[in-house]
Design an enzyme around this catalytic site. Structure first.
Site, PDB file in Angstrom:
ATOM      1  N   ARG A   1       0.867  -1.196   0.000  1.00  0.00           N
ATOM      2  CA  ARG A   1       0.000   0.000   0.000  1.00  0.00           C
ATOM      3  C   ARG A   1       0.888   1.224   0.000  1.00  0.00           C
ATOM      4  NH1 ARG A   1      -0.923   3.678   4.142  1.00  0.00           N
ATOM      5  NH2 ARG A   1       0.734   4.312   2.784  1.00  0.00           N
TER       6      ARG A   1
ATOM      7  N   GLU B   1       6.707   0.342   6.924  1.00  0.00           N
ATOM      8  CA  GLU B   1       6.302   1.437   6.055  1.00  0.00           C
ATOM      9  C   GLU B   1       5.445   0.933   4.898  1.00  0.00           C
ATOM     10  OE1 GLU B   1       7.207   4.638   6.711  1.00  0.00           O
ATOM     11  OE2 GLU B   1       5.907   5.176   5.044  1.00  0.00           O
TER      12      GLU B   1
ATOM     13  N   LYS C   1      12.204   7.900   2.660  1.00  0.00           N
ATOM     14  CA  LYS C   1      12.036   8.148   4.100  1.00  0.00           C
ATOM     15  C   LYS C   1      13.389   8.239   4.788  1.00  0.00           C
ATOM     16  CE  LYS C   1       7.713   8.273   5.431  1.00  0.00           C
ATOM     17  NZ  LYS C   1       6.546   7.864   6.166  1.00  0.00           N
TER      18      LYS C   1
ATOM     19  N   ASP D   1       5.112   3.740  10.823  1.00  0.00           N
ATOM     20  CA  ASP D   1       4.952   5.187  10.623  1.00  0.00           C
ATOM     21  C   ASP D   1       3.566   5.552  10.117  1.00  0.00           C
ATOM     22  OD1 ASP D   1       6.158   7.800  10.749  1.00  0.00           O
ATOM     23  OD2 ASP D   1       5.876   7.822   8.578  1.00  0.00           O
ATOM     24  N   ASP D   2       2.969   4.694   9.309  1.00  0.00           N
ATOM     25  CA  ASP D   2       1.645   5.014   8.758  1.00  0.00           C
ATOM     26  C   ASP D   2       0.597   5.067   9.859  1.00  0.00           C
ATOM     27  OD1 ASP D   2       2.663   4.755   6.027  1.00  0.00           O
ATOM     28  OD2 ASP D   2       2.892   2.666   6.616  1.00  0.00           O
TER      29      ASP D   2
HETATM   30  P1  NAD Z   1      -5.442   2.252   4.254  1.00  0.00           P
HETATM   31  O1  NAD Z   1      -5.496   1.527   2.978  1.00  0.00           O
HETATM   32  O2  NAD Z   1      -5.016   1.546   5.490  1.00  0.00           O
HETATM   33  O3  NAD Z   1      -6.899   2.878   4.565  1.00  0.00           O
HETATM   34  C1  NAD Z   1      -7.699   3.558   3.637  1.00  0.00           C
HETATM   35  C2  NAD Z   1      -9.108   3.615   4.202  1.00  0.00           C
HETATM   36  O4  NAD Z   1      -9.916   4.449   3.393  1.00  0.00           O
HETATM   37  C3  NAD Z   1      -9.806   2.277   4.302  1.00  0.00           C
HETATM   38  O5  NAD Z   1     -10.479   2.202   5.527  1.00  0.00           O
HETATM   39  C4  NAD Z   1     -10.826   2.346   3.167  1.00  0.00           C
HETATM   40  O6  NAD Z   1     -11.987   1.586   3.458  1.00  0.00           O
HETATM   41  C5  NAD Z   1     -11.150   3.799   3.163  1.00  0.00           C
HETATM   42  N1  NAD Z   1     -11.716   4.270   1.903  1.00  0.00           N
HETATM   43  C6  NAD Z   1     -11.337   3.973   0.640  1.00  0.00           C
HETATM   44  N2  NAD Z   1     -12.137   4.626  -0.244  1.00  0.00           N
HETATM   45  C7  NAD Z   1     -13.015   5.325   0.494  1.00  0.00           C
HETATM   46  C8  NAD Z   1     -14.109   6.160   0.170  1.00  0.00           C
HETATM   47  N3  NAD Z   1     -14.427   6.416  -1.102  1.00  0.00           N
HETATM   48  N4  NAD Z   1     -14.801   6.704   1.167  1.00  0.00           N
HETATM   49  C9  NAD Z   1     -14.495   6.457   2.449  1.00  0.00           C
HETATM   50  N5  NAD Z   1     -13.467   5.670   2.817  1.00  0.00           N
HETATM   51  C10 NAD Z   1     -12.750   5.109   1.844  1.00  0.00           C
HETATM   52  O7  NAD Z   1      -4.545   3.506   4.030  1.00  0.00           O
HETATM   53  P2  NAD Z   1      -3.934   4.476   5.136  1.00  0.00           P
HETATM   54  O8  NAD Z   1      -2.582   4.036   5.540  1.00  0.00           O
HETATM   55  O9  NAD Z   1      -4.918   4.690   6.200  1.00  0.00           O
HETATM   56  O10 NAD Z   1      -3.710   5.795   4.265  1.00  0.00           O
HETATM   57  C11 NAD Z   1      -4.816   6.501   3.758  1.00  0.00           C
HETATM   58  C12 NAD Z   1      -4.330   7.759   3.071  1.00  0.00           C
HETATM   59  O11 NAD Z   1      -3.724   8.614   4.029  1.00  0.00           O
HETATM   60  C13 NAD Z   1      -3.274   7.528   1.983  1.00  0.00           C
HETATM   61  O12 NAD Z   1      -3.533   8.380   0.897  1.00  0.00           O
HETATM   62  C14 NAD Z   1      -1.995   7.933   2.635  1.00  0.00           C
HETATM   63  O13 NAD Z   1      -1.049   8.426   1.706  1.00  0.00           O
HETATM   64  C15 NAD Z   1      -2.475   9.037   3.538  1.00  0.00           C
HETATM   65  N6  NAD Z   1      -1.559   9.255   4.649  1.00  0.00           N
HETATM   66  C16 NAD Z   1      -1.193  10.544   4.905  1.00  0.00           C
HETATM   67  C17 NAD Z   1      -0.308  10.804   5.906  1.00  0.00           C
HETATM   68  C18 NAD Z   1       0.066  12.217   6.193  1.00  0.00           C
HETATM   69  O14 NAD Z   1      -0.435  13.106   5.588  1.00  0.00           O
HETATM   70  N7  NAD Z   1       0.949  12.489   7.121  1.00  0.00           N
HETATM   71  C19 NAD Z   1       0.222   9.764   6.646  1.00  0.00           C
HETATM   72  C20 NAD Z   1      -0.182   8.455   6.380  1.00  0.00           C
HETATM   73  C21 NAD Z   1      -1.088   8.210   5.387  1.00  0.00           C
END
Ligand code: NAD
Length: 555
Positions: A157, A246, A175, A269-270
């Site tokens: 992911r 990561e 990173k 980290d995520d």
């Molecule tokens: P993940 O795959 O673990 O989770 C994504 C979630 O979004 C899941 O629960 C999924 O069901 C939900 N989802 C998907 N489509 C959706 C929709 N249309 N409506 C509602 N929910 C929906 O991913 P993650 O690790 O949680 O990361 C999610 C996003 O956050 C990524 O784009 C990642 O790059 C970003 N992120 C940003 C930061 C930051 O800004 N510091 C840090 C980590 C992750």
């Protein structure tokens, strides 16, 4: 450079001639002095003018700025890192705001997607499922004896881009560059690792240029055993190493973190780094609204690693403020791709259950906002443009200053842009994003959007962990890091709408986060070194600087 910053190169004899020029850790290029050129057989191998490092930086910048696409800029920087690591970091550390979006999100995402096409020189270690049974032996191939941070991914992911297989290696590399650029972690002490168990990405499976294992992902016990073999081997070779998970998929990320967090020095980290940066942003936003954390009601769009990680840390911060855990969780709500996360749903993954409240089913975010009247919405859904005009306008009707964090990466996945948040809320939104957005002027007032960038947290946290040889990484360390980051945000920052300090100050901020984390390490009895008399000085003494060595000076 202090003793703990030495690379294993420095224990052996310095190579001479072309071998010296081709070693990125030792190479100074045109900055080798005449005396060094004579002593190390470099005469004739370099043009005659001896450059200062600042002249070299200038040359790099001129070429870099002539590139016409971000991917070309990325390739240019990677090539520099492969030739001359000190110069690469000098350029990056002195131009971090300009270059962070290139070495990290959003451009690194494009680099991962084009990995097979842009690949030039290998960096880090690729440990594939076919290597199982001999990983311990393989790790001896890595030339550095004192690795202190590993960032590893299995590529499942990558940012919000899904399964990138071996191309995901761009993320650990990026990173770790930021560990050095933001917190001075010595580059020779870092190791990016790709745990290649295959990919489900159909395009890569059909692509002859794909460089990873061209097979479907290994799952279940075989996968678990493979990850265990790697972690055990890594801890055996480098007992003090910090292992960062990561961009694993969320079916494995939560489980792996639970399995390993109390056994080795590790974090995800995520889940945890994102949580700390979002919590810090929330603390800063509350300085603007003047309301305590306990009085917030937050709706998350997305209930994955980032969303649930943030929720868990906010809940523990509310508990620190006197709330019960149950009470804290009742203020945190999630909308996933199927609608509001509620008890009556039967399709919920384990990590969502603690936030499944006894409430009616609501199919979408707008409905949830209308029903729950939140003070903040946090987008971590990878669903681009999900915070549409109606959502932002509704939040602005409910709140004097609505808190809107659109954290999905890269930019193309962001729930809304800074411009949309500020213009649709008529300048009321307190906004932060995952990927950077430019400043925006609304009715004469210029807003500088904050980037909820994990780089505010993980490098400083890593620095604190490394400098204390901490045995574990705990949530208390992340809370301390979040509080310190918020405390480093000035009134001036808040006045321009920015809820994080300027990235220009990141090295100083990381040092203070390192101190805050180190204090927790000592307080909780997790340190592997005696407590230093002056913690800030100790932390700063662990920060590497991109300066050339004088090869003729005796150590
Ligand atoms: P993940 O795959 O673990 O989770 C994504 C979630 O979004 C899941 O629960 C999924 O069901 C939900 N989802 C998907 N489509 C959706 C929709 N249309 N409506 C509602 N929910 C929906 O991913 P993650 O690790 O949680 O990361 C999610 C996003 O956050 C990524 O784009 C990642 O790059 C970003 N992120 C940003 C930061 C930051 O800004 N510091 C840090 C980590 C992750």
């Amino acid at each position: 450079m202090s003793a703990n910053h030495r690379s294993s190169h420095e224990d052996t004899q310095t190579p001479t001639g072309a071998a010296l020029l081709h070693d990125p850790w030792l190479n100074k290029g045109t900055a080798f002095t005449q005396a060094e050129r004579e002593a190390f057989g470099l005469q004739g191998l370099l043009p005659p003018h001896v450059c200062t490092i600042d002249e070299q930086v200038q040359r790099v910048l001129e070429n870099y700025r002539k590139k016409t696409t971000d991917l070309e800029r990325y390739i240019h920087l990677v090539a520099l890192q492969d030739r001359n690591e000190t110069l690469f970091y000098r350029v990056l550390m002195t131009h971090l705001e300009e270059m962070m979006p290139i070495v990290y999100t959003p451009t690194v995402g494009t680099a991962c997607q084009n990995f097979g096409q842009i690949f030039r020189r290998s960096r880090g270690m690729y440990v594939s499922y076919n290597d199982r049974g001999r990983i311990h032996e393989m790790l001896r191939n890595w030339p550095q004896k004192d690795v202190r941070v590993i960032v590893m991914t299995d590529g499942e992911r990558i940012l919000g881009l899904g399964d990138q297989g071996a191309g995901g290696m761009g993320i650990p590399i990026g990173k770790l560059s930021l560990y050095t650029a933001c917190a001075g972690i010595c580059p020779s002490q870092t190791l990016p690792v790709m745990l290649d168990v295959g990919t489900e990405n159909e395009a890569y499976l059909k692509d002859p240029m794909y460089l990873g294992l061209s097979q479907r992902r290994v799952r279940g016990k075989d996968y678990e055993d493979f990850v265990s073999e790697f972690i055990t081997a890594a801890k055996d070779r480098w007992p003090d190493v910090l292992v960062q998970f990561e961009d694993f998929g969320n079916t494995t990320a939560f489980h792996l973190l639970e399995k390993w967090r109390d056994r080795v020095c590790t974090f995800n980290d995520d889940i945890q780094g994102t949580a700390a940066v979002a919590l810090a942003g929330l603390f800063s936003a509350l300085r603007i609204t003047g309301k305590p954390l306990r009085q917030q009601r937050i709706v998350f769009l997305g209930a994955g690693e980032a969303g649930v990680g943030i929720g868990d840390l906010i809940a523990s911060a509310m508990v620190d403020e006197g709330e019960t855990l149950e009470g804290a969780r009742s203020k945190l709500w999630y909308v996933d791709s199927k609608g509001l996360v509620v008890k009556s749903r039967t399709d919920l993954a384990d990590h969502k259950l603690r936030y499944a409240h006894d409430y009616e089913q609501i199919p979408n975010l707008l409905g949830a906002i209308r029903a729950l009247q939140p003070t903040a919405i946090i987008g971590v859904s990878t669903s681009a443009k999900a915070f549409n005009r109606e959502i932002i306008e509704t939040m602005s009707r409910i709140n004097e200053r609505p808190i809107v964090f659109a954290l999905s990466n890269p930019t193309s996945k962001s729930e809304c842009s800074a411009e949309e948040a500020y213009s649709w809320s008529k300048g009321k939104a307190i906004f932060a994003s995952g990927s950077p957005f430019p400043s925006y002027t609304y009715e004469g007032r210029t807003f500088v959007p904050g980037q909820g960038n994990n780089s505010y947290i993980f490098p400083g946290l890593g620095l604190g962990v490394i400098a204390t040889r901490a045995k574990r990484v705990t949530d208390r360390m992340f809370s301390a890091a979040a509080r310190e980051l918020a405390a480093r945000t000035t009134q001036e920052d808040l006045d321009m709408g920015r809820i994080y300090p300027s990235l220009k100050l990141i090295q100083e901020v990381s040092a203070y986060i390192g101190v805050a984390v180190a204090e927790v390490v000592f307080k909780d009895g997790l340190a592997g070194v005696p407590r230093p008399a002056d913690m800030l000085e100790h932390i700063k003494s662990n920060m590497w600087k991109p300066e050339y060595r004088d090869y003729l000076k005796k150590p």
